[in-house]
Design an enzyme around this catalytic site. Structure first.
Site, PDB file in Angstrom:
ATOM      1  N   HIS A   3      16.080   2.321  28.926  1.00  0.00           N
ATOM      2  CA  HIS A   3      14.882   2.279  28.898  1.00  0.00           C
ATOM      3  C   HIS A   3      14.933   3.284  27.657  1.00  0.00           C
ATOM      4  CE1 HIS A   3      16.049   2.131  33.485  1.00  0.00           C
ATOM      5  NE2 HIS A   3      14.997   1.038  32.828  1.00  0.00           N
ATOM      6  N   LYS A  30      13.004   2.622  49.476  1.00  0.00           N
ATOM      7  CA  LYS A  30      14.781   2.051  48.720  1.00  0.00           C
ATOM      8  C   LYS A  30      15.640   2.842  48.576  1.00  0.00           C
ATOM      9  CE  LYS A  30      14.194  -0.826  44.385  1.00  0.00           C
ATOM     10  NZ  LYS A  30      13.587  -1.192  43.237  1.00  0.00           N
ATOM     11  N   ARG A  83      12.961  -7.488  28.778  1.00  0.00           N
ATOM     12  CA  ARG A  83      14.817  -8.128  27.687  1.00  0.00           C
ATOM     13  C   ARG A  83      14.249  -9.585  28.109  1.00  0.00           C
ATOM     14  NH1 ARG A  83      17.080  -4.725  32.928  1.00  0.00           N
ATOM     15  NH2 ARG A  83      15.620  -6.042  33.323  1.00  0.00           N
ATOM     16  N   SER A 136      19.690  -1.456  35.716  1.00  0.00           N
ATOM     17  CA  SER A 136      20.812  -0.232  37.030  1.00  0.00           C
ATOM     18  C   SER A 136      21.714  -0.341  37.575  1.00  0.00           C
ATOM     19  CB  SER A 136      19.631   0.737  37.359  1.00  0.00           C
ATOM     20  OG  SER A 136      18.452   1.172  36.365  1.00  0.00           O
TER      21      SER A 136
HETATM   22  O1  PNS Z   1      12.073  -0.315  38.035  1.00  0.00           O
HETATM   23  P1  PNS Z   1      11.608  -0.607  38.836  1.00  0.00           P
HETATM   24  O2  PNS Z   1      11.883  -1.170  39.912  1.00  0.00           O
HETATM   25  O3  PNS Z   1      10.956  -2.724  37.801  1.00  0.00           O
HETATM   26  O4  PNS Z   1      10.024  -0.320  38.580  1.00  0.00           O
HETATM   27  C1  PNS Z   1       8.960  -0.697  39.776  1.00  0.00           C
HETATM   28  C2  PNS Z   1       7.590   0.005  39.670  1.00  0.00           C
HETATM   29  C3  PNS Z   1       7.996   1.735  39.747  1.00  0.00           C
HETATM   30  C4  PNS Z   1       6.931   0.785  38.120  1.00  0.00           C
HETATM   31  C5  PNS Z   1       6.583  -0.707  40.984  1.00  0.00           C
HETATM   32  O5  PNS Z   1       7.504  -1.739  41.682  1.00  0.00           O
HETATM   33  C6  PNS Z   1       5.163  -0.339  40.751  1.00  0.00           C
HETATM   34  O6  PNS Z   1       4.459   0.678  39.994  1.00  0.00           O
HETATM   35  N1  PNS Z   1       5.172   0.324  42.033  1.00  0.00           N
HETATM   36  C7  PNS Z   1       4.495   1.491  42.619  1.00  0.00           C
HETATM   37  C8  PNS Z   1       3.480   0.772  44.041  1.00  0.00           C
HETATM   38  C9  PNS Z   1       1.942  -0.116  43.345  1.00  0.00           C
HETATM   39  O7  PNS Z   1       1.486  -0.027  43.012  1.00  0.00           O
HETATM   40  N2  PNS Z   1       2.336  -1.239  43.983  1.00  0.00           N
HETATM   41  C10 PNS Z   1       1.555  -2.420  42.994  1.00  0.00           C
HETATM   42  C11 PNS Z   1       1.543  -2.634  41.721  1.00  0.00           C
HETATM   43  S1  PNS Z   1       2.310  -4.492  41.746  1.00  0.00           S
END
Ligand code: PNS
Length: 162
Positions: free
Chosen positions: A17, A41, A93, A131
């Site tokens: 990150h 979560k 990645r 993570s």
């Molecule tokens: O680190 P991650 O878990 O891959 O991050 C995922 C994240 C937080 C970017 C994604 O889950 C997110 O943006 N969640 C917010 C809800 C949302 O907007 N969902 C619709 C878009 S797919």
């Protein structure tokens, strides 16, 4: 001044990150690192702990602090609109990330056509770092200290006795 939002779970932030943050700061002037607050979560670290670790890690790479650390809940595009930011930054990645990222970027484009998702390749040294793996290995007594910022290594030790 160009600003991007770098959203994620960051449970916890890794050197992968951090490499994205470093590269992101080459492309934009300011980065808002936004931690998703998702009570559904189960996370190892609280949102407050994750924010503190990101803040400490960001200080190591950017003295002038062009990095703001925040949290959000609800839709990412709504948060971006609220912040007045039109660029979302995500790291890639390997090919394995691509499908999930394409799906998210496409959904976000559907929900917010004025907002663009931009991808940066993670530093290849950290291609395998995630993570979830950090937590699993740490929990089983493995040494991950060279894969996470110092601020995370000590907290992982406190939390998991690793
Ligand atoms: O680190 P991650 O878990 O891959 O991050 C995922 C994240 C937080 C970017 C994604 O889950 C997110 O943006 N969640 C917010 C809800 C949302 O907007 N969902 C619709 C878009 S797919």
């Amino acid at each position: 001044m160009r600003t991007a939002i770098y959203p994620g779970s960051f449970d916890p932030i890794t050197l992968g990150h951090l490499s994205i943050i470093k590269s992101g700061l080459v492309a934009v002037d300011r980065l808002v690192v936004a931690v998703l607050n998702n009570p559904k979560k189960k996370a190892l670290f609280s949102v407050e702990e994750r924010i503190a670790m990101i803040q400490q890690s960001a200080l190591e790479i950017d003295g002038e602090s062009r990095v703001e650390v925040d949290s959000f809940d609800g839709l990412l595009v709504d948060y971006a609109r609220k912040k007045g930011v039109r660029v979302i930054l995500r790291g890639l990645r390997a090919v394995a990330d691509f499908e999930y990222e394409l799906q998210m970027a496409s959904m976000n484009r559907h929900l917010g056509p004025e907002i663009e998702t931009v991808f940066i390749m993670a530093n290849e040294d950290y291609f395998y770092v995630a993570s979830n793996l950090i937590k699993e290995v740490s929990n089983l007594g493995g040494d991950v200290s060279s894969l996470v910022p110092n601020a995370v290594a000590s907290r992982l030790r406190d939390k998991l006795g690793a």
